[in-house]
Design an enzyme around this catalytic site. Structure first.
Site, mmCIF file in Angstrom:
data_model
loop_
_atom_site.group_PDB
_atom_site.id
_atom_site.type_symbol
_atom_site.label_atom_id
_atom_site.label_comp_id
_atom_site.label_asym_id
_atom_site.label_seq_id
_atom_site.Cartn_x
_atom_site.Cartn_y
_atom_site.Cartn_z
ATOM 1 N N HIS A 187 0.811 -1.217 0.000
ATOM 2 C CA HIS A 187 0.000 0.000 0.000
ATOM 3 C C HIS A 187 0.851 1.277 0.000
ATOM 4 C CE1 HIS A 187 0.476 -0.078 4.416
ATOM 5 N NE2 HIS A 187 0.151 1.180 4.410
ATOM 6 N N HIS A 249 7.631 -2.428 2.407
ATOM 7 C CA HIS A 249 7.512 -0.966 2.293
ATOM 8 C C HIS A 249 8.869 -0.272 2.176
ATOM 9 C CE1 HIS A 249 3.499 -1.946 3.294
ATOM 10 N NE2 HIS A 249 3.597 -1.907 4.599
HETATM 11 C C1 BG6 Z 1 1.361 -2.617 7.323
HETATM 12 C C2 BG6 Z 1 2.010 -3.349 8.472
HETATM 13 O O1 BG6 Z 1 1.763 -3.167 6.104
HETATM 14 O O2 BG6 Z 1 1.737 -1.251 7.369
HETATM 15 C C3 BG6 Z 1 1.611 -2.720 9.787
HETATM 16 O O3 BG6 Z 1 1.605 -4.708 8.453
HETATM 17 C C4 BG6 Z 1 1.914 -1.241 9.769
HETATM 18 O O4 BG6 Z 1 2.292 -3.350 10.875
HETATM 19 C C5 BG6 Z 1 1.323 -0.573 8.529
HETATM 20 O O5 BG6 Z 1 1.350 -0.679 10.950
HETATM 21 C C6 BG6 Z 1 1.790 0.863 8.417
HETATM 22 O O6 BG6 Z 1 1.108 1.500 7.364
HETATM 23 P P1 BG6 Z 1 0.919 3.070 7.343
HETATM 24 O O7 BG6 Z 1 0.281 3.367 6.032
HETATM 25 O O8 BG6 Z 1 0.051 3.410 8.524
HETATM 26 O O9 BG6 Z 1 2.295 3.657 7.487
#
Ligand code: BG6
Length: 501
Positions: A187, A249
């Site tokens: 994402h 990420h």
């Molecule tokens: C997810 C992880 O992919 O990303 C989570 O599994 C994490 O542990 C989250 O909290 C963080 O996403 P964002 O968009 O809030 O930075």
């Protein structure tokens, strides 16, 4: 239906993007928290064609009416008051239908085939469920005759827990869907500022000419979270911060920063360049693991001034766990563009702030003429902030004003805050962008199989190294920036984490 409508590669997308969405795990946390609000926004913005239908699939005993009520309640909870309007809500909820289904049993999948009978739109299948059952669902969909050669599938991370398990999962999906119709979500790639990295790097000659080891001294990537485990102890303890955040990420961010310019914006042109970066990541051999990587685990501390428990005291915790909730590392991309430029990565739970940012540190001028005590600040930095507020700042040096200051330097930002610079445009959530791209048949914001696998290959050697060394993670108090060793790791190179928070 023609193949061209299925896998359009034009970055402008397919304007006629009506679909039927079959959402597995429709009552799960991700669906209620992220996916339905994102779909609602697309509808409200006029980006969802009239004929698009959404089928919720889950184990719970619901009918369409109770399902719609549950989704409506979730939307009320998540959307801001001024985003909720009766006409849009009614239209959106009217698209929803529901079927109860046991995903791992072939029985019942014919309901999807019946739903699709005669539909003139492609189907998108969203698997918002654990990766272990991706294969079963794909198989059952195929065996029930619910698929055609335009059906796309969306899968969530984590895909496996190492290279071997990710290959098994990818094989199972690949036995049913060709790569051109598999959309693997990370994402972070849907976040507006992350896409902006592509524009920033490849549309601005100013940066294009500077983006290499001649001009950049080092790069920092920080993804800090204020939250702890949030009731996900079971999942998280098997994963840890490396698998949960770095494998996907952080490495995706690193790829977008480090990749060479793609020849165009086609999905494969971009992904080919990202794969080259992943292949060039330096492995941690010899002493490097102990020297250049710090694992941490939070102990009790405070968040926003309130006491919070340590990782081992969270609900359902195994008090012997050695899983890391923090990782910092220094790595390098071994190629001509980046040789000798350290990439410092850092990510953790229970840090003081929610902060995701990339800092590009440019080299100093070859010859320095100002006050010797200011030498340390005399370089430019490009700060790319992904969250909490999205924006880009270029730190430049100017003369400090005032009669008594002489030629003293003053660092200050040339600042672009997206919210105030473009106040009328709402920054869409990552899932809105990603769902829209799937509807259009665009894959450039999704992760290709070889990306996932090269990222695992690199993470596996780290995990294996940790297992062989068997040293426990270093402790850090909740509400701090991680173990002291993570600060020492960068200061021993004569640098520090960029701290503007
Ligand atoms: C997810 C992880 O992919 O990303 C989570 O599994 C994490 O542990 C989250 O909290 C963080 O996403 P964002 O968009 O809030 O930075």
């Amino acid at each position: 239906m023609s193949q061209s409508r299925d896998a359009s590669t034009s970055p402008l997308g397919n304007p006629n993007h009506a679909i039927d969405l079959a959402l597995f795990g429709a009552l799960g946390d991700l669906a209620l928290r992220k996916l339905f609000p994102a779909l609602y926004h697309l509808d409200r913005e006029g980006l969802m064609p009239e004929s698009t239908r959404i089928m919720g699939l889950a184990r719970q005993e619901h009918d369409a009416t109770t399902f719609r009520q549950e989704v409506e309640a979730a939307l009320h909870k998540r959307l801001k008051a001024d985003e909720q309007d009766k006409v849009s809500l009614k239209r959106f909820l009217g698209r929803l239908d529901y079927r109860q289904l046991n995903f791992t049993s072939a029985k019942g999948f014919e309901t999807i085939k019946a739903w699709r009978e005669g539909a003139p739109r492609p189907m998108v299948v969203y698997l918002s469920v654990g990766a272990k059952i991706y294969g079963d669902i794909c198989h059952n969909l195929q065996a029930s005759g619910s698929l055609d050669d335009e059906t796309r599938v969306i899968v969530e991370k984590p895909i496996g827990s190492d290279l071997v398990s990710s290959q098994q999962i990818n094989d199972a999906i690949g036995a049913v869907f060709p790569e051109s119709r598999i959309y693997r979500i990370d994402h972070y790639l849907g976040k507006e500022t992350v896409q902006n990295l592509i524009a920033l790097r490849f549309a601005n000659p100013l940066f294009g000419t500077q983006w290499n080891q001649n001009h950049i001294s080092h790069v920092e990537i920080t993804v800090a979270e204020k939250v702890g485990i949030e009731g996900r102890w079971g999942y998280f303890d098997d994963a840890g911060q490396l698998r949960d955040m770095v494998q996907n990420h952080l490495l995706q961010l690193l790829c977008l920063i480090a990749m060479d310019p793609p020849s165009n914006l086609d999905a494969d042109a971009i992904r080919d360049e990202k794969v080259k970066v992943l292949k060039a990541l330096k492995p941690f051999t010899g002493d490097a693991l102990g020297r250049d990587v710090v694992r941490g685990q939070y102990i009790a501390g405070t968040t926003d001034g309130q006491p919070v428990p340590g990782y081992l005291e969270e609900d359902d915790a195994n008090t012997q766990s050695q899983t890391e909730t923090f990782v910092a590392m220094k790595t390098e991309v071994s190629n001509w563009r980046w040789a000798g430029v350290p990439f410092y990565l850092r990510t953790g739970k229970r840090m003081p702030e929610k902060l995701s940012q990339i800092v590009i540190h440019f080299r100093q001028q070859p010859h320095y003429i100002f006050d010797p005590d200011q030498r340390g600040i005399a370089a430019n930095k490009l700060i790319i902030r992904l969250q909490p507020e999205e924006g880009i700042a270029l730190q430049v040096l100017t003369k400090d004003s005032g009669l008594h200051k002489g030629m003293r330097l003053r660092p200050g930002p040339l600042h672009l805050d997206f919210n105030s610079a473009f106040p009328k445009s709402r920054i869409p959530d990552a899932y809105e962008r990603l769902l829209l791209e799937v509807m259009k048949g665009q894959q450039y914001l999704f992760v290709r199989r070889d990306e996932v696998e090269y990222a695992w290959r690199w993470c596996d050697q780290l995990i294996e190294g940790w297992q062989n060394r068997d040293t426990p993670p270093r402790r850090y108090p909740a509400g701090s920036w991680g173990p002291v060793a993570s600060i020492a790791m960068i200061t021993q190179d004569g640098r520090s984490w960029y701290e503007d928070y």
